[in-house]
Structure formats: structure tokens, C-alpha cells
Design an enzyme around this catalytic site. Sequence first.
Site, PDB file in Angstrom:
ATOM      1  N   ASN A  34     -10.304  99.053  60.271  1.00 14.95           N
ATOM      2  CA  ASN A  34      -9.720  98.149  59.281  1.00 14.95           C
ATOM      3  C   ASN A  34      -8.277  97.767  59.587  1.00 14.95           C
ATOM      4  O   ASN A  34      -7.837  96.683  59.222  1.00 14.95           O
ATOM      5  CB  ASN A  34      -9.794  98.806  57.899  1.00 14.95           C
ATOM      6  CG  ASN A  34      -9.012  98.057  56.857  1.00 14.95           C
ATOM      7  OD1 ASN A  34      -9.394  96.975  56.425  1.00 14.95           O
ATOM      8  ND2 ASN A  34      -7.878  98.630  56.442  1.00 14.95           N
TER       9      ASN A  34
ATOM     10  N   TYR B 265      -3.254  85.652  66.491  1.00 14.65           N
ATOM     11  CA  TYR B 265      -4.058  86.390  65.510  1.00 14.65           C
ATOM     12  C   TYR B 265      -5.524  86.013  65.628  1.00 14.65           C
ATOM     13  O   TYR B 265      -6.411  86.881  65.692  1.00 14.65           O
ATOM     14  CB  TYR B 265      -3.543  86.084  64.109  1.00 14.65           C
ATOM     15  CG  TYR B 265      -4.349  86.715  63.008  1.00 14.65           C
ATOM     16  CD1 TYR B 265      -4.303  88.088  62.781  1.00 14.65           C
ATOM     17  CD2 TYR B 265      -5.160  85.938  62.180  1.00 14.65           C
ATOM     18  CE1 TYR B 265      -5.050  88.669  61.766  1.00 14.65           C
ATOM     19  CE2 TYR B 265      -5.900  86.510  61.159  1.00 14.65           C
ATOM     20  CZ  TYR B 265      -5.848  87.874  60.961  1.00 14.65           C
ATOM     21  OH  TYR B 265      -6.584  88.452  59.955  1.00 14.65           O
TER      22      TYR B 265
ATOM     23  N   ALA C 229      -7.155  84.676  68.142  1.00 15.06           N
ATOM     24  CA  ALA C 229      -7.738  85.113  69.412  1.00 15.06           C
ATOM     25  C   ALA C 229      -8.032  86.611  69.399  1.00 15.06           C
ATOM     26  O   ALA C 229      -9.055  87.057  69.939  1.00 15.06           O
ATOM     27  CB  ALA C 229      -6.803  84.778  70.566  1.00 15.06           C
TER      28      ALA C 229
ATOM     29  N   LYS D 116      -8.833  88.393  66.788  1.00 15.63           N
ATOM     30  CA  LYS D 116     -10.009  88.615  65.953  1.00 15.63           C
ATOM     31  C   LYS D 116     -11.279  88.092  66.626  1.00 15.63           C
ATOM     32  O   LYS D 116     -12.357  88.674  66.478  1.00 15.63           O
ATOM     33  CB  LYS D 116      -9.822  87.960  64.584  1.00 15.63           C
ATOM     34  CG  LYS D 116      -8.766  88.658  63.724  1.00 15.63           C
ATOM     35  CD  LYS D 116      -9.098  90.130  63.507  1.00 15.63           C
ATOM     36  CE  LYS D 116      -8.155  90.796  62.526  1.00 15.63           C
ATOM     37  NZ  LYS D 116      -8.500  92.219  62.279  1.00 15.63           N
TER      38      LYS D 116
END
Length: 249
Positions: free
Chosen positions: A85, A149, A151, A153
Site C-alpha cells: 500500500n 507517478y 509510470a 503505477k
Amino acid sequence: MRFKDKVVIITGGGSGIGLAAARKFIDHGANVLITGRRKAQLDSVTAGSSNLQGLVADSSDPEAATRTVAAAMDYWGRIDIVVNNAGSGVIQPLVETNAKSISDIFAVNVAGPTLLASAAIPQLAKTGGSIVNLSSTYGSKAAADLSLYAASKAALEHLTRCWALELAPKGIRVNAVASGPVETEFLRERMGLSDKEITAVKEQERRAIPLGRRGVPNDVARWILNLADPEANWITGQIIAIDGGLVIT
């Protein structure tokens, strides 16, 4: 009590989606180890609970993975579920990108989950466990100034698919939740935005989301549990979008 006596690791579990998921797992009988960078926060949320333990660990630290697995084993002697997470974000135009900003975000969003998943494989194979990764709408939706960000994910989503193929023979399932904007401290604490910037971003997101609101942690947390549920034993390699429809706009 669908997770009775199961042991769950949740990175970045001191607040937001991670903490909401931890509390739901506990409600269903699990023992949960949460990690985070702030000892005071971890101590506060774990106080008085034998089913919830905290470990100070930064997901960008290469040593955190082995420490986290060892801590869960010391507490409960098994690992059934790993929830990756912890995440980092940055709003940064391409012209301002530098080597450090690239390294920092990929250390948390890609290297950290990879190292933890790797370290947990021997234990997950024993329990027929599962891994749930936390992605984002922007893992598949393009956006200006979010290239790093997004890329990172997108990389995590493809890792999810690859791990699902690789680990299926070991009886380990791997899935991901692609969360839309949620009411947490992410914009302030992880993206470093000012109050004025946060207000503007939130309003822009509300207008863009078909269901007309930003999410709350439990909107996403319940789907983490659904994917980790032992009865969901024919689901692997999937990315589930929980974002009020933002991804289809």
C-alpha cells in the site's frame, strides 16, 4: 471471520487506505502488521490491540522488506497476505524532472513492493497466500505533469500481471486495486502540495469523477479484502479500478 488467524502485512498502514484495510482485516479475524515511517503514528493506532502491530520501516529502504517479513514471522509465525500500500507521488513537469525525483518515486512505488513480495514468497507459498498491490487510476490514464507517478503505477500494474503468472504454480495469487482520488493526507504528505493547491486539485478531481465525489479510505479498503479473500481463489493477475468512474473519462 473470513480471515480468522490469517496474518497480513500492510505497508504504509499508519493512516488512510492502509489503516482502513488493517481495521477491516482485524474485524474479520486477522492479525495485521502495519509499517510506516512515523513511530508516534504507529504507536497511536496500534495501542491496546494484540491483533495489530506496527513496525517503523520506510518502503524505499532496501533493507525494509526482510525486516518486515521477519517481524511478521516473529509475531505470528506465518504470512498469508501482503498488501503493498505504501506509495509516493509527485506533480512535476517533464522539464523539471531530474535523476533524484525519478529514483525517489520508483524506490517507493516499484522497488519497495518488488522487494517485499520477493522476501515474502517462501511464506506465502506455504499458506497459499496472496499479494494485493495498490495502484492508481493514473497507472492506465494519462495526465500532464504526472508522468513519473503514472509510470511508476503502470510499472506496478505490469509487475502484478507478471508475478501472477510466475507465482501461480506456487499457489500464490497476485492482484491490484487501482484507486482513484481518496480523502487522505496523500496530497499534503506525499505530494507536498500547499493548502491552496490541494483545494484546487480536489475541486478539479470532483468535476472529473463521474460519480461526483472523491473516495474515502473504506471505498478502496473493502476491495483489498475482496481480492485477498481465500474464496476469491480463481482471481489472479487482475487490476480492479475503484475510482468513481474516473478511468473511463
